[in-house]
Design a protein around this motif. Structure first.
Motif, short mmCIF file in Angstrom:
data_model
loop_
_atom_site.label_atom_id
_atom_site.label_comp_id
_atom_site.label_asym_id
_atom_site.label_seq_id
_atom_site.Cartn_x
_atom_site.Cartn_y
_atom_site.Cartn_z
N ALA A 541 0.83 -1.21 0.00
CA ALA A 541 0.00 0.00 0.00
C ALA A 541 0.86 1.26 0.00
CB ALA A 541 -0.93 -0.01 1.21
N ALA A 542 1.92 1.26 0.83
CA ALA A 542 2.82 2.42 0.89
C ALA A 542 3.46 2.67 -0.47
CB ALA A 542 3.89 2.20 1.95
N LEU A 543 3.87 1.60 -1.15
CA LEU A 543 4.51 1.75 -2.45
C LEU A 543 3.54 2.30 -3.49
CD1 LEU A 543 6.94 1.40 -4.28
CD2 LEU A 543 6.35 -1.01 -4.55
N TRP A 557 1.05 4.47 5.69
CA TRP A 557 1.24 3.03 5.52
C TRP A 557 2.67 2.62 5.86
CZ3 TRP A 557 -2.24 -0.56 5.50
CH2 TRP A 557 -3.55 -0.24 5.15
N SER A 558 3.63 3.49 5.62
CA SER A 558 5.00 3.18 6.03
C SER A 558 5.10 3.08 7.55
CB SER A 558 5.96 4.26 5.51
OG SER A 558 6.11 4.17 4.10
N ASP A 559 4.35 3.93 8.25
CA ASP A 559 4.35 3.87 9.72
C ASP A 559 3.75 2.54 10.18
OD1 ASP A 559 5.47 6.36 9.89
OD2 ASP A 559 3.57 7.41 10.25
N LEU A 560 2.69 2.08 9.51
CA LEU A 560 2.10 0.79 9.86
C LEU A 560 3.07 -0.35 9.55
CD1 LEU A 560 -1.55 1.31 8.57
CD2 LEU A 560 -0.78 1.26 10.95
N LEU A 580 10.66 -0.39 1.74
CA LEU A 580 11.87 0.43 1.61
C LEU A 580 11.85 1.27 0.33
CD1 LEU A 580 14.59 -2.06 2.88
CD2 LEU A 580 13.84 0.03 4.00
N THR A 581 11.32 0.70 -0.74
CA THR A 581 11.20 1.47 -1.99
C THR A 581 10.26 2.65 -1.79
OG1 THR A 581 11.59 -0.55 -3.26
CG2 THR A 581 10.68 1.33 -4.45
N ALA A 582 9.15 2.41 -1.07
CA ALA A 582 8.22 3.50 -0.77
C ALA A 582 8.91 4.59 0.05
CB ALA A 582 7.01 2.95 -0.01
N CYS A 583 9.70 4.19 1.05
CA CYS A 583 10.43 5.16 1.87
C CYS A 583 11.39 6.00 1.02
CB CYS A 583 11.21 4.45 2.97
SG CYS A 583 10.18 3.84 4.30
N ALA A 584 12.08 5.33 0.09
CA ALA A 584 13.02 6.05 -0.77
C ALA A 584 12.30 7.09 -1.62
CB ALA A 584 13.77 5.06 -1.66
N LEU A 585 11.16 6.72 -2.19
CA LEU A 585 10.43 7.63 -3.08
C LEU A 585 9.82 8.80 -2.31
CD1 LEU A 585 8.68 5.05 -5.43
CD2 LEU A 585 10.54 6.61 -6.02
N THR A 586 9.23 8.53 -1.14
CA THR A 586 8.64 9.63 -0.37
C THR A 586 9.74 10.56 0.14
OG1 THR A 586 8.61 8.18 1.58
CG2 THR A 586 6.57 8.37 0.33
N SER A 587 10.88 10.01 0.51
CA SER A 587 11.99 10.86 0.95
C SER A 587 12.48 11.73 -0.19
CB SER A 587 13.14 9.99 1.48
OG SER A 587 12.75 9.27 2.62
N LEU A 588 12.60 11.18 -1.38
CA LEU A 588 13.03 11.96 -2.54
C LEU A 588 12.05 13.09 -2.84
CD1 LEU A 588 14.27 9.19 -5.02
CD2 LEU A 588 15.66 11.00 -4.01
N ASP A 589 10.76 12.78 -2.80
CA ASP A 589 9.76 13.78 -3.14
C ASP A 589 9.72 14.93 -2.15
OD1 ASP A 589 8.80 12.83 -5.56
OD2 ASP A 589 7.36 11.50 -4.63
N PHE A 620 10.28 -1.51 -9.62
CA PHE A 620 10.10 -0.43 -8.65
C PHE A 620 11.43 -0.02 -8.02
CE2 PHE A 620 6.05 -2.72 -8.80
CZ PHE A 620 5.18 -1.69 -9.10
N THR A 621 12.28 -1.01 -7.72
CA THR A 621 13.57 -0.69 -7.12
C THR A 621 14.47 0.05 -8.12
OG1 THR A 621 14.36 -2.91 -7.69
CG2 THR A 621 13.50 -2.61 -5.49
N VAL A 622 14.43 -0.38 -9.38
CA VAL A 622 15.22 0.30 -10.40
C VAL A 622 14.69 1.73 -10.60
CG1 VAL A 622 15.80 0.33 -12.86
CG2 VAL A 622 15.93 -1.80 -11.58
#
Length: 874
Positions: A541-543, A557-560, A580-589, A620-622
């Motif tokens: 869901a986070a991704l 969702w990352s918190d969950l 982790l991919t979701a965390c990377a993308l939200t951090s970038l944004d 997604f990771t790429v």
């Protein structure tokens, strides 16, 4: 004795005949780099010294002196060791012209002075310096730091020395136990060069029984040479080789374990393929503390009995498989037979949620009832990352053991299809609602649901995402009917199924349905306390939210997902990859580049964790790593990763996948960032209906705008119905493209409207990074005209964020005449021949050639052709 090539041949260990014929090209390449420090770390029997000897004997005219210092005597002190090293120098009679040795001088200082006073390059090989009583790490590091002419090679067993060499400020290479194992090709080379008589099957048997352990492969030669050439050979080979392995195990491995007082631990833990502190504690049934258990394992590692395995999750050690098997079959403990101990370990792994490991142990124990039970209940948690294990289990489990499991037999037939064949089904799910209701009310309902789930998963692995989704839609309806009937309880399996269904929709690009299923899977798994399913569902869901650019929901969702990160499940990469991919993308944004880097580091670099980039989340990771590269002006490395990974997944990059358009749009962006306008434009032109997908739409529109095709870019941006299925990030980037395009066309009212809408999206979602997709001067001009007073824009302006793309790109375009001349140039025609072919004068042809060469930046025919290929003009 010093050879003509200046090697100290008398000091090189004598490793004759077969070992030196083995191809160690990968390891030799590392040694040939002549790093300041090269560490060869492996247990006994892995051929560390053999490798060094083979390498030194294959160096030709290297211009380096080589000195090999043999293994130190037991309990030798560091001072005694350096005296031993110095004596080795003196005894080899190597001439160092500028050296004067002071007898009263400290041996280590004398050695340093020898090297510093002479410029001759030296390869210094130290065999097992970790046996010295006292740490030598600092002095060895000091030696190579201050003596630049020295290339130090050390062979070690455990990590008592240089435990974390990457932390040293030294140029270094590492060769591990895994690197030293013989491959099938190596084993074949050894046995064929040995002179022993071989018959078909001998090499395969030896490789299988020895696991490629060098010392056992070499000892198998004597077994081969004493075998009869005809009858009874196969049986005798297996029997005699087992005796050889048992003899080596007792002579070397058991002896070393006795020396350090840990023989009981080796025997008691032999059932385990991998040793962790928890596993050893369970098998020993001991009240020793975790630290005491860990100390015992480290002692065995230092003795060269077991090897350390870097799993990145928990400290893990391993016995060589052949040694483990020998101990397991010849040393019963506590009256328990090996099969019983393996079954017990399987149940323990099952209780810990490690289903793949549990299945592996059950198969080895030939506990078929347990293996069937594991597969029947946990197939969905294993197939994504353990397809070959599941397939192997189905091959090994006797058919009679599955008599009471109709769904299991059907799944077995499905799994055992050849992976390259078209996925087919014995029976299909009904397509009509009425047919599904009839099936849902029948006794075969649960079996059909299970088989259907497996069918969908097999289609995913075959890259047939649309068919997988079609089946999944019917499975969802069937599960609802079964639940309503109250005839079957499927609640325990439903959370797992929904988590996988969410991934199925995600891979097909249907993120709304995916998120809905992930939400149901999460709350179901949470209530049932199935931690790894809850984490997987939350990560999915986070991704999904992170991909579309809904940062607030992605973080929720990352918190969950974070609440379940203490679950140690190593066999399911999607459990951590999605989150982790979701965390990377939200951090970038949100321009938190440090946070994005931490998430990507935890995922693992592609070179460190290629398996990670082989699972179903690879695209997604790429994508995440490519976005990080765009934010750090490192598009070249990301482009290399993308192309390499896409080439490894040809069946997954198709029109039914999300990966296909996502990777194409990402490649366009990376090419544009590199200023490769022609290549980006050619790739963009090759996309049919770019406006039907938000990712391809934005990338293609951006290329057109940068090429100066502003009207075309604006038209494309209006082709997608953004209100139907919102993608905030893509919509914001589209609006930014439109704003710049309208501005360059002098349509200032439309430019301000698009800019204001983009800023509103940024304020609502917290998206900041999309602003970096246009030039800073465009941002300044647009905001000056619109005066949005956007809080998100203010936050973006405070950060130091490089522009992801150049404001414009140069596109090489050819006239019709130049294109025709280029085509004939490729054919090798002369100017005269071209003139005759095109019915033009020679002067006209020469004029077109001059123009062509100028546009291509070429000075001759070959350069022009090469540049035209590079620009994709031919």
């Amino acid at each position: 004795m010093i050879g003509k090539d200046r090697h100290n041949w008398s000091s090189i260990p004598d490793r004759r005949a077969h070992p030196e014929s083995i191809s160690h090209r990968a390891q030799f390449t590392k040694l040939d780099n002549h790093a300041a420090l090269t560490i060869i770390r492996a247990p006994i029997g892995y051929g560390k010294s053999t490798l060094v000897a083979s390498w030194l004997r294959t160096i030709h005219a290297s211009g380096r002196i080589s000195v090999v210092v043999p293994e130190p005597a037991p309990s030798m002190t560091s001072g005694e060791y350096w005296a031993h090293v110095l004596q080795q120098f003196l005894s080899t009679a190597i001439a160092f012209p500028n050296t004067v040795i002071d007898p009263a001088q400290d041996p280590f200082t004398a050695i340093v002075r020898i090297f510093r006073d002479n410029s001759l390059p030296v390869i210094l090989v130290l065999i097992r310096p970790d046996k010295v009583d006292g740490r030598l790490d600092e002095s060895l590091a000091e030696l190579v730091r201050y003596c630049r002419c020295v290339n130090l090679v050390v062979t070690l067993t455990g990590r008592t020395m240089f435990p974390e060499p990457h932390l040293l400020d030294i140029d270094q290479e590492s060769i591990s136990a895994h690197d030293l194992l013989y491959t099938m090709a190596d084993t074949t080379s050894v046995l064929e060069d040995s002179g022993a008589h071989l018959v078909p099957g001998d090499i395969e048997t030896i490789y299988s029984m020895t696991g490629g352990l060098p010392v056992l492969v070499r000892r198998s030669i004597s077994v081969l040479k004493n075998l009869p050439t005809e009858s009874g050979r196969e049986h005798l080979l297996g029997h005699n080789l087992r005796r050889v392995i048992q003899h080596y195990t007792q002579e070397c491995i058991a002896a070393e374990a006795h020396v350090v007082g840990q023989y009981d631990l080796v025997v008691a833990t032999a059932p385990a393929r991998e040793l962790t502190v928890d596993t050893v504690t369970y098998l020993l049934e001991s009240d020793e503390s975790p630290q005491q258990i860990r100390d015992r394992l480290i002692a065995l590692e230092a003795a060269g009995v077991i090897s350390y395995v870097d799993t990145g999750v928990v400290e893990t050690w391993r016995l060589a498989p052949a040694i483990r098997q020998s101990i397991l079959t010849s040393h019963p403990v506590g009256g328990s037979d090996p099969a019983g101990r393996l079954s017990s370990l399987s149940r323990a792994q099952l209780d810990a949620g490690a289903h793949a490991s549990a299945l592996d142990y059950a198969i080895e124990a030939q506990d078929w009832a347990l293996a069937v039970d594991i597969l029947d209940k946990h197939w969905a948690t294993m197939i994504a990352d353990n397809l070959e294990l599941v397939r192997s289990a189905f091959q090994q489990i006797p058919p009679e053991s599955t008599a009471k499991h109709s769904s299991f037999r059907a799944a077995r037939n499905l799994y055992l299809q050849h992976p390259d064949e078209q996925v087919t089904f014995g029976s299909a799910l009904p397509e009509s609602a009425e047919g599904l209701r009839e099936l849902g009310a029948s006794a075969e309902a649960v079996s059909a649901l299970t088989i259907g789930c497996i069918q969908a998963l097999m289609l995913i692995h075959a890259g047939e995402y649309k068919r997988a989704v079609d089946i999944t839609v019917r499975l969802i309806e069937l599960s609802r009917i079964i639940e309503e009937s109250d005839r079957h309880d499927i609640s325990a399996q439903l959370s797992t199924m929904r988590a996988q269904w969410a991934i199925t929709f995600q891979l097909n690009g249907r993120l709304v349905e995916s998120t809905s299923l992930a939400r149901m899977a999460y709350w179901g798994a949470s209530s049932q306390k199935i931690g790894y399913i809850a984490r997987s569902a939350a990560g999915t869901a986070a991704l999904n939210w992170a991909m579309v650019g809904e940062l607030h929901r992605a973080r929720q969702w990352s918190d969950l997902e974070e609440q379940h990160r203490n679950i140690e499940i190593t066999m399911q990469s999607q459990v951590k990859v999605a989150g982790l991919t979701a965390c990377a993308l939200t951090s970038l944004d949100s321009l938190d580049f440090a946070g994005a880097e931490r998430a990507l580091t935890e995922l693992g670099l592609p070179t460190e964790n290629d398996a990670l980039y082989a699972d179903e989340f690879w695209a997604f990771t790429v994508y995440a790593r490519s976005q990080f590269a765009l934010s750090n002006n490192d598009a070249f490395s990301a482009l290399s990763l993308l192309r390499r990974t896409v080439a490894a997944h040809p069946s997954q990059c198709n029109p039914t996948s999300m990966a296909g358009p996502l990777m194409r749009s990402t490649e366009i962006d990376l090419l544009l960032a590199l200023g490769e306008g022609n290549k980006a434009a050619a790739l963009a032109e090759g996309i049919v209906d770019a406006g039907t997908n938000p990712w391809t739409l934005v990338s293609v529109a951006r290329v057109r705008q940068r090429m100066g095709q502003n009207k075309s870019a604006i038209t494309l941006c209006h082709q997608y119905q953004w209100k139907g299925e919102p993608y905030p990030r893509a919509q914001m980037e589209s609006l930014l493209v439109q704003a710049v395009a309208h501005s360059e066309l002098g349509e200032h009212h439309h430019a301000i409207t698009a800019w204001s809408k983009a800023c509103a999206i940024a304020d609502q979602t917290g998206l900041l990074r999309p602003f970096s997709t246009i030039a800073a001067e465009d941002i300044a001009a647009l905001e000056a005209a619109a005066s949005t007073r956007s809080s998100a824009l203010s936050e973006f302006m405070k950060a130091v964020t490089p522009e992801s793309f150049p404001k414009s790109v140069h596109i090489v375009t050819l006239t019709g005449g130049e294109q025709r001349v280029l085509a004939l140039l490729v054919l090798g025609m002369t100017s005269v021949s071209m003139a005759r072919e095109l019915h033009l004068s020679t002067n006209t042809i020469k004029s077109q050639l001059r123009s062509l060469y100028k546009k291509l930046g070429a000075h001759n025919r070959d350069e022009a052709i090469a540049q035209a290929h590079a620009l994709q003009l031919i």
